[in-house]
Design a protein around this motif. Structure first.
Motif, PDB file in Angstrom:
ATOM      1  N   THR A  43       0.540  -1.314   0.213  1.00 57.47           N
ATOM      2  CA  THR A  43       0.077  -0.059  -0.087  1.00 57.47           C
ATOM      3  C   THR A  43       0.462   1.413   0.107  1.00 57.47           C
ATOM      4  N   GLN A  44       2.261   1.032  -0.027  1.00 59.74           N
ATOM      5  CA  GLN A  44       3.121   1.968   0.242  1.00 59.74           C
ATOM      6  C   GLN A  44       4.087   1.803   0.280  1.00 59.74           C
ATOM      7  N   HIS A  45       5.261   2.408   0.323  1.00 57.16           N
ATOM      8  CA  HIS A  45       7.324   2.376   0.520  1.00 57.16           C
ATOM      9  C   HIS A  45       7.385   3.167   1.549  1.00 57.16           C
ATOM     10  N   THR A  46       7.714   3.467   2.384  1.00 59.80           N
ATOM     11  CA  THR A  46       8.756   3.892   3.515  1.00 59.80           C
ATOM     12  C   THR A  46       9.896   4.073   3.290  1.00 59.80           C
ATOM     13  N   HIS A  95       4.011  -4.209   5.563  1.00 63.97           N
ATOM     14  CA  HIS A  95       4.002  -2.526   5.064  1.00 63.97           C
ATOM     15  C   HIS A  95       5.756  -2.370   4.198  1.00 63.97           C
TER      16      HIS A  95
END
Length: 132
Positions: free
Chosen positions: A66-69, A112
């Motif tokens: 849902t995202q890359h941090t 994540h």
């Protein structure tokens, strides 16, 4: 400041500390004692996290990112070794990137995706060439 959602905030705090070396700075329990908000530090950055409620589905449950941090660290190879020892799912080993960073990717237990990098050289925009 990023704010990530976790089904189990307490477990996330413990795991992120062990795997990525984040330092806990705050725990805020709800009326039932379950953590609903927490904060951690990495360098001079703050990472906030919380539990959004029963309708929440994490990336692991969704079966997709849902995202890359993206977080900079002082020694990416040493950071990678720590994450690997803690059982992080490695998405990509440390590798020099065309834009001047050395970077690796890992996934936490709730899915994540995290990328940690160390800037190793400056590259002028006109000199950047994507591989492939």
């Amino acid at each position: 400041t990023l704010y990530l959602l976790y089904a189990d905030v307490e477990s996330a705090l413990d795991w992120l500390s062990k795997a990525f070396g984040f330092r806990e700075r705050l725990r805020f329990p709800g009326s039932d004692g379950k953590l609903v908000h927490a904060e951690m530090e990495s360098g001079d950055s703050v990472i906030m996290m919380g539990f959004p409620g029963p309708g929440y589905r994490n990336p692991k449950q969704l079966g997709q990112a849902t995202q890359h941090t993206y977080i900079y660290v002082d020694n990416v190879d040493q950071h990678f070794e720590q994450a690997q020892r803690a059982g992080a799912t490695i998405l990509a080993p440390p590798e020099d990137q065309f834009y001047g960073d050395r970077r690796y990717g890992a996934k936490d237990p709730e899915g994540h995706q995290w990328y940690f990098a160390q800037h190793i050289r400056d590259v002028a925009l006109e000199d950047m060439q994507m591989p492939g």
